[in-house]
Scaffold this motif. Structure first.
Motif, short mmCIF file in Angstrom:
data_model
loop_
_atom_site.label_atom_id
_atom_site.label_comp_id
_atom_site.label_asym_id
_atom_site.label_seq_id
_atom_site.Cartn_x
_atom_site.Cartn_y
_atom_site.Cartn_z
N MET A 570 41.55 32.15 48.56
CA MET A 570 41.88 32.67 47.47
C MET A 570 41.03 34.05 47.19
N ILE A 571 41.30 35.26 47.12
CA ILE A 571 40.57 36.26 46.77
C ILE A 571 41.04 36.92 45.48
N GLY A 572 40.21 37.06 44.59
CA GLY A 572 40.47 37.47 43.21
C GLY A 572 39.38 38.70 43.00
N GLY A 573 40.06 39.78 42.58
CA GLY A 573 39.30 41.05 42.36
C GLY A 573 40.15 41.98 41.09
N GLY A 574 39.24 42.06 40.09
CA GLY A 574 39.85 42.96 39.08
C GLY A 574 40.95 42.06 38.37
N VAL A 575 42.11 42.49 38.41
CA VAL A 575 43.35 41.82 37.78
C VAL A 575 44.29 41.09 39.05
N LEU A 576 43.56 41.29 40.20
CA LEU A 576 44.62 41.04 41.31
C LEU A 576 43.99 39.78 41.97
N ALA A 577 45.03 38.92 42.50
CA ALA A 577 44.81 37.71 43.33
C ALA A 577 45.54 37.77 44.45
N TYR A 578 44.75 37.43 45.64
CA TYR A 578 45.54 37.23 46.96
C TYR A 578 45.16 35.84 47.58
N THR A 579 46.01 35.57 48.52
CA THR A 579 45.69 34.50 49.45
C THR A 579 45.61 35.07 50.90
#
Length: 647
Positions: A570-579
């Motif tokens: 899981m990548i989280g940055g600012g207000v966004l998250a991705y897999t």
């Protein structure tokens, strides 16, 4: 059978011949009587030793269960740093001794060629030697050929046969002489074994096909017509073009597909399958009409009865040209006898107590070209130490990693069920897309090395299940995708939690106030790690970067994660998250791409729409237009779940 081979060369099908480079030990080389001599299909480690030599009895008993009929020991591999020919002789002697126990009366001790392979402890080079016969005192050093498409080699020419046989065996024993029970039990089991070869017994052979316009009618083979004397190596294979409808002249190919449309997939799961059923004719054809007769045998003293339940399930491998009567007499019946004796020997010490609950499972573990059979004792739970130790010993024998469950019951394959997959409670009712990244275009990184997620996952994204989490639920969805990976890989049976259940978990551990439940508050990598630890017992590693511009610097570390752990990130940055599902990285040039699964997608679960829309695909840190995918003014946390160290 084929008994001519090219220039006395060993042909190796398996990609991994040396199972443990840093832990040398004796390995058995496995072949098949249906292949040219000296063809190595797989290798299994010898795990039972007595002093400095193998415990041949235990090895033969376990391999007799593990290997399908149609595969056999053809040699041994040994590690040494000097005198290769002498060590090859030791390997050959060990293989011959095991073959004598493994093959029993079928073994032609003097005529069988046996391989002795020697691995150099220093350089790792492998030399192959062949012993022509037991009486031969010299060994020939031979060349080795490696097969380019081993799955095709095995499954284009072969098929699977299955026989399932439930039995209830009543045992009558005198109350005053319980010591006679073992003798009575053995006598009863010997009578059952003899029945398998009874002239009055019949075997019905039929095809099991998923798709076929014409399915051949079942064929009945009678015990009186079976051939128990001819050795498999001397059986003449039948040409499909010369076969007729007579059961004695039909081969396994009669029940196999003549051709497979499109691009056929060669594997055990996609192999042609033949079902064999046991029928016992208790009546004898007679010209005269006769009435049934009941015989009465009174007990001479007080007796009791106990019933032993057997649930036999035997799978065998056969070349398609093998006559059906030999497939039954030389594969199915010996397989039934071996499994029947195994169950009987396991039950015997507990005849007057609770009987072990034994169940047969078949597995197709990664890296092993042929399936295996394992009999598990269900009296013990899968997490109990006895079952764990059984699986560890199997992982050791097969050269499988010890940090992932590959031989649990949920991993078992039912080769005769629809699509070849056993009903899996961890995925029941799921309609979500799986493995969305398969088939997507390449990353565009020149000369890069790709490291990917290992195993399957489900794609969770916005608005699924009629739940509106658009704008705040991306990290929840990434967590759900990660948990689905752990479920599908059989690390857990925990249901994939809803948003509310994730929030409830964070409240229970004291990370959030009760008002958090039902809210639309974001969560990040740290909260995800808390939930994974609480619900699955999974620990996580967290990587922090101050800016999206620094993420390419972590490519080497991320590639190592996918190579060693293989879990989604899981990548989280600012207000966004991705897999994150993978990395394509050229270490020399520094060029890299990230395989992103985007939980912000709000459409229908259509694979083409998702891939074409870029919701699953490779993302460069900076694309050809100079646009940055990761923001330079935001910090990022990367959550790297670690595989539990378990089998």
């Amino acid at each position: 059978m084929e008994n001519v081979y090219e220039n006395t060369s060993v042909r190796v099908l398996c990609s991994k011949l040396v199972l443990y480079k840093n832990e040398p030990g004796l390995q058995w080389l496995i072949g098949s009587p249906f292949f040219p001599p000296l063809t190595v299909v797989s290798t299994l480690r010898c795990i039972h030793t007595d002093a400095s030599s193998p415990d041949y009895h235990r090895e033969s008993e376990e391999l007799r269960t593990l290997l399908f009929k149609g595969f056999e020991v053809i040699g041994a591999l040994i590690f040494a740093n000097s005198d290769a020919e002498k060590n090859a002789g030791e390997a050959i002697a060990a293989a011959r001794r095991l073959r004598k126990l493994f093959c029993g009366e079928r073994e032609k001790m003097d005529s069988q060629q046996v391989i002795g392979a020697v691995v150099d402890l220093n350089g790792g080079d492998i030399k192959f030697f062949v012993s022509k016969s037991k009486s031969s005192k010299s060994f020939e050093c031979v060349n080795v050929l490696y097969e380019d498409d081993p799955e095709k080699y095995i499954w284009e020419r072969g098929c699977l046969l299955r026989c399932e046989l439930p039995l209830k065996l009543p045992i009558y024993y005198p109350v005053n002489k319980p010591s006679d029970l073992e003798k009575i039990f053995r006598r009863a089991t010997e009578a059952v074994v003899a029945k398998f070869k009874d002239p009055k017994i019949a075997y019905m052979v039929e095809a099991l096909r998923k798709t076929s316009a014409e399915v051949p009618q079942p064929v009945i083979l009678r015990g009186v017509d079976l051939d128990f004397d001819t050795d498999l190596s001397n059986v003449k294979l039948l040409d499909e073009r010369t076969q007729n409808s007579d059961a004695d002249s039909l081969s396994c190919s009669h029940f196999c597909l003549e051709s497979k449309k499109g691009s056929p997939v060669y594997s055990a799961v996609h192999a042609d399958r033949i079902q064999v059923s046991v029928l016992l004719n208790r009546s004898v054809n007679s010209e005269k009409s006769t009435a049934p007769v009941a015989e009465y045998f009174p007990a001479l003293e007080e007796a009791r009865v106990l019933v032993v339940d057997y649930k036999l399930e035997v799978l065998c491998y056969a070349v398609k040209g093998l006559p059906l009567r030999h497939a039954v007499s030389k594969l199915i019946i010996p397989g039934l006898v071996d499994q029947f004796n195994l169950v009987g020997n396991t039950v015997l010490p507990n005849l007057l107590a609770q009987h072990p609950q034994l169940h047969t499972y078949h597995f197709s573990p990664p890296g092993v070209l042929h399936p295996i059979t394992v009999v598990y004792e269900l009296n013990y739970g899968e997490t109990e130490m006895k079952q764990v130790e059984v699986r560890k010993s199997l992982h050791l024998r097969l050269g499988l990693p010890f940090d992932r469950p590959l031989l649990r019951i949920a991993n078992a394959v039912d080769f005769f069920a629809r699509d070849g997959v056993r009903s899996d409670p961890t995925r029941k009712g799921s309609t979500l897309l799986k493995d969305v990244h398969l088939g997507i275009p390449s990353s565009g990184v020149s000369g890069g090395s790709v490291s990917m997620v290992q195993g399957s996952y489900e794609y969770y994204h916005y608005l699924q299940e009629a739940f509106n989490d658009s704008g705040w639920g991306c990290a929840y969805r990434s967590l759900q995708t990660i948990i689905s990976w752990f479920r599908i890989q059989h690390y857990t049976s925990v249901e994939v939690p809803s948003h509310r259940e994730i929030q409830q978990t964070l409240v229970e551990i004291g990370d959030k106030d009760p008002s958090f439940i039902g809210s639309r508050e974001w969560i990040g990598a740290i909260e995800l790690s808390f939930v994974l630890d609480k619900l699955l017992g999974v620990s996580c590693k967290v990587i922090n970067v101050r800016s999206g511009a620094e993420l390419p610097e972590k490519c080497r570390e991320l590639a190592l994660h996918f190579d060693n752990q293989g879990t989604p990130i899981m990548i989280g940055g600012g207000v966004l998250a991705y897999t994150l599902l993978g990395i394509d990285y050229n270490e020399a040039s520094g060029d890299c791409a990230f395989l992103i699964l985007d939980p912000h997608y709000t459409g229908n679960d259509e694979h083409k729409k998702i891939v074409n829309g870029g919701w699953c695909g490779w993302k460069k840190a900076v694309d050809s237009k100079g646009k940055s995918f990761f923001l330079h003014d935001k910090f990022y946390n990367l959550l790297l779940p670690q595989r539990p160290d378990m089998v």
